[in-house]
Design an enzyme around this catalytic site. Structure first.
Site, PDB file in Angstrom:
ATOM      1  N   ASP A  21      82.862  41.603  28.240  1.00 22.07           N
ATOM      2  CA  ASP A  21      83.025  43.069  28.929  1.00 22.07           C
ATOM      3  C   ASP A  21      82.626  43.139  30.288  1.00 22.07           C
ATOM      4  O   ASP A  21      81.355  42.622  30.592  1.00 22.07           O
ATOM      5  CB  ASP A  21      82.590  44.189  27.969  1.00 22.07           C
ATOM      6  CG  ASP A  21      83.163  45.476  28.284  1.00 22.07           C
ATOM      7  OD1 ASP A  21      83.864  46.166  27.461  1.00 22.07           O
ATOM      8  OD2 ASP A  21      82.915  46.096  29.382  1.00 22.07           O
ATOM      9  N   ILE A  22      83.159  43.699  31.150  1.00 19.73           N
ATOM     10  CA  ILE A  22      82.775  43.690  32.812  1.00 19.73           C
ATOM     11  C   ILE A  22      81.548  44.782  32.789  1.00 19.73           C
ATOM     12  O   ILE A  22      80.519  44.445  33.424  1.00 19.73           O
ATOM     13  CB  ILE A  22      83.802  44.190  33.528  1.00 19.73           C
ATOM     14  CG1 ILE A  22      83.556  43.669  34.944  1.00 19.73           C
ATOM     15  CG2 ILE A  22      83.947  45.489  33.657  1.00 19.73           C
ATOM     16  CD1 ILE A  22      84.756  43.591  35.804  1.00 19.73           C
TER      17      ILE A  22
ATOM     18  N   GLY B 129      87.448  57.992  23.665  1.00 22.80           N
ATOM     19  CA  GLY B 129      87.121  57.374  25.122  1.00 22.80           C
ATOM     20  C   GLY B 129      87.955  55.946  25.311  1.00 22.80           C
ATOM     21  O   GLY B 129      87.364  55.578  26.208  1.00 22.80           O
ATOM     22  N   GLN B 130      89.081  55.881  24.862  1.00 23.36           N
ATOM     23  CA  GLN B 130      89.898  54.514  24.981  1.00 23.36           C
ATOM     24  C   GLN B 130      90.342  54.925  26.510  1.00 23.36           C
ATOM     25  O   GLN B 130      90.916  55.423  27.085  1.00 23.36           O
ATOM     26  CB  GLN B 130      90.847  54.614  24.038  1.00 23.36           C
ATOM     27  CG  GLN B 130      91.701  53.260  24.377  1.00 23.36           C
ATOM     28  CD  GLN B 130      92.919  52.972  23.297  1.00 23.36           C
ATOM     29  OE1 GLN B 130      93.135  53.979  22.382  1.00 23.36           O
ATOM     30  NE2 GLN B 130      93.725  51.969  23.616  1.00 23.36           N
TER      31      GLN B 130
ATOM     32  N   HIS C 236      91.932  46.830  21.432  1.00 19.48           N
ATOM     33  CA  HIS C 236      91.079  45.985  21.520  1.00 19.48           C
ATOM     34  C   HIS C 236      89.689  46.187  20.654  1.00 19.48           C
ATOM     35  O   HIS C 236      89.483  47.459  20.430  1.00 19.48           O
ATOM     36  CB  HIS C 236      90.467  46.065  22.858  1.00 19.48           C
ATOM     37  CG  HIS C 236      90.258  47.005  23.587  1.00 19.48           C
ATOM     38  ND1 HIS C 236      91.127  48.192  24.072  1.00 19.48           N
ATOM     39  CD2 HIS C 236      88.867  47.752  23.737  1.00 19.48           C
ATOM     40  CE1 HIS C 236      90.615  49.053  24.484  1.00 19.48           C
ATOM     41  NE2 HIS C 236      89.091  48.888  24.503  1.00 19.48           N
ATOM     42  N   LEU C 237      89.203  45.151  20.263  1.00 23.20           N
ATOM     43  CA  LEU C 237      87.929  45.347  19.390  1.00 23.20           C
ATOM     44  C   LEU C 237      86.441  45.240  20.237  1.00 23.20           C
ATOM     45  O   LEU C 237      86.674  44.165  21.011  1.00 23.20           O
ATOM     46  CB  LEU C 237      87.676  44.412  18.163  1.00 23.20           C
ATOM     47  CG  LEU C 237      88.623  44.716  16.878  1.00 23.20           C
ATOM     48  CD1 LEU C 237      90.256  44.900  17.075  1.00 23.20           C
ATOM     49  CD2 LEU C 237      88.514  43.884  15.968  1.00 23.20           C
ATOM     50  N   HIS C 238      85.767  46.150  20.235  1.00 25.77           N
ATOM     51  CA  HIS C 238      84.377  45.726  20.947  1.00 25.77           C
ATOM     52  C   HIS C 238      83.421  45.110  19.903  1.00 25.77           C
ATOM     53  O   HIS C 238      83.326  45.460  18.728  1.00 25.77           O
ATOM     54  CB  HIS C 238      83.803  47.057  21.182  1.00 25.77           C
ATOM     55  CG  HIS C 238      84.479  47.731  22.444  1.00 25.77           C
ATOM     56  ND1 HIS C 238      84.079  47.635  23.754  1.00 25.77           N
ATOM     57  CD2 HIS C 238      85.463  48.543  22.321  1.00 25.77           C
ATOM     58  CE1 HIS C 238      84.750  48.658  24.417  1.00 25.77           C
ATOM     59  NE2 HIS C 238      85.662  49.232  23.420  1.00 25.77           N
TER      60      HIS C 238
HETATM   61  P1  5GP Z   1      87.798  51.188  25.824  1.00 26.18           P
HETATM   62  O1  5GP Z   1      86.969  52.376  26.288  1.00 26.18           O
HETATM   63  O2  5GP Z   1      89.025  51.263  26.311  1.00 26.18           O
HETATM   64  O3  5GP Z   1      87.419  50.994  24.206  1.00 26.18           O
HETATM   65  O4  5GP Z   1      87.049  49.884  26.638  1.00 26.18           O
HETATM   66  C1  5GP Z   1      87.488  49.143  27.682  1.00 26.18           C
HETATM   67  C2  5GP Z   1      86.571  48.037  27.921  1.00 26.18           C
HETATM   68  O5  5GP Z   1      86.914  47.410  28.755  1.00 26.18           O
HETATM   69  C3  5GP Z   1      85.403  48.839  28.531  1.00 26.18           C
HETATM   70  O6  5GP Z   1      84.297  48.674  27.709  1.00 26.18           O
HETATM   71  C4  5GP Z   1      85.127  48.224  29.953  1.00 26.18           C
HETATM   72  O7  5GP Z   1      84.085  48.129  30.450  1.00 26.18           O
HETATM   73  C5  5GP Z   1      85.934  46.958  29.899  1.00 26.18           C
HETATM   74  N1  5GP Z   1      86.878  46.632  30.937  1.00 26.18           N
HETATM   75  C6  5GP Z   1      87.603  47.572  31.853  1.00 26.18           C
HETATM   76  N2  5GP Z   1      88.074  46.748  32.845  1.00 26.18           N
HETATM   77  C7  5GP Z   1      87.770  45.543  32.606  1.00 26.18           C
HETATM   78  C8  5GP Z   1      87.918  44.330  33.321  1.00 26.18           C
HETATM   79  O8  5GP Z   1      88.686  44.208  34.405  1.00 26.18           O
HETATM   80  N3  5GP Z   1      87.530  43.138  32.943  1.00 26.18           N
HETATM   81  C9  5GP Z   1      86.673  43.008  31.598  1.00 26.18           C
HETATM   82  N4  5GP Z   1      86.133  41.946  31.358  1.00 26.18           N
HETATM   83  N5  5GP Z   1      86.347  44.259  31.136  1.00 26.18           N
HETATM   84  C10 5GP Z   1      87.003  45.419  31.383  1.00 26.18           C
END
Ligand code: 5GP
Length: 113
Positions: A30-31, A92-93, A99-101
């Site tokens: 994750d970035i 907060g998606q 995706h799975l964290h």
């Molecule tokens: P969500 O909030 O949708 O469950 O999580 C999306 C995740 O994607 C966030 O934790 C965010 O930091 C990560 N993310 C967003 N853009 C990028 C990117 O360009 N590269 C990477 N590696 N992670 C990203």
């Protein structure tokens, strides 16, 4: 429909630190990590949210957990880890590609924020 950022990562159009890949899924760092280990694990098929998973997709979604088990073993996450899926605005998606964290490397509290 335009490509999500995760589709660009799958297609190698933007860089990511990829830690695992097989025919059905890919995992990368994750970035903006929320823990010492914070990976995003995604199916290669572009499915926007959990609500869009069709019965035919269920093996591929289940496969993600197998990939997480493999990654956790490879990384030696012996102390445990947390797996999170955000679905929709209340959760907060941000990225509309299921995706799975995979979070590890610190103690997590419950309930989550
Ligand atoms: P969500 O909030 O949708 O469950 O999580 C999306 C995740 O994607 C966030 O934790 C965010 O930091 C990560 N993310 C967003 N853009 C990028 C990117 O360009 N590269 C990477 N590696 N992670 C990203």
């Amino acid at each position: 429909m335009s490509k999500t950022i995760f589709q660009h990562i799958i297609d190698r159009e933007i860089p990511a630190k990829i830690v695992y890949e097989d025919d059905q899924c890919i995992a990368f760092e994750d970035i903006h990590p929320a823990a010492p280990t914070h990976l995003i694990v995604i199916p290669k098929k572009a499915i926007p949210t959990v609500n869009d998973v069709e019965p035919a997709d269920e093996p591929a979604i289940g496969h993600l957990l197998g990939a997480i088990r493999t990654i956790a073993k490879q990384l030696g996450l012996d102390g445990g880890y947390r797996v999170v899926i955000n679905c929709g605005p209340d959760a907060g998606q941000e990225v509309m590609h299921v995706h799975l964290h995979l979070l590890a490397g610190r103690k997590f509290t419950w309930p989550p924020g």
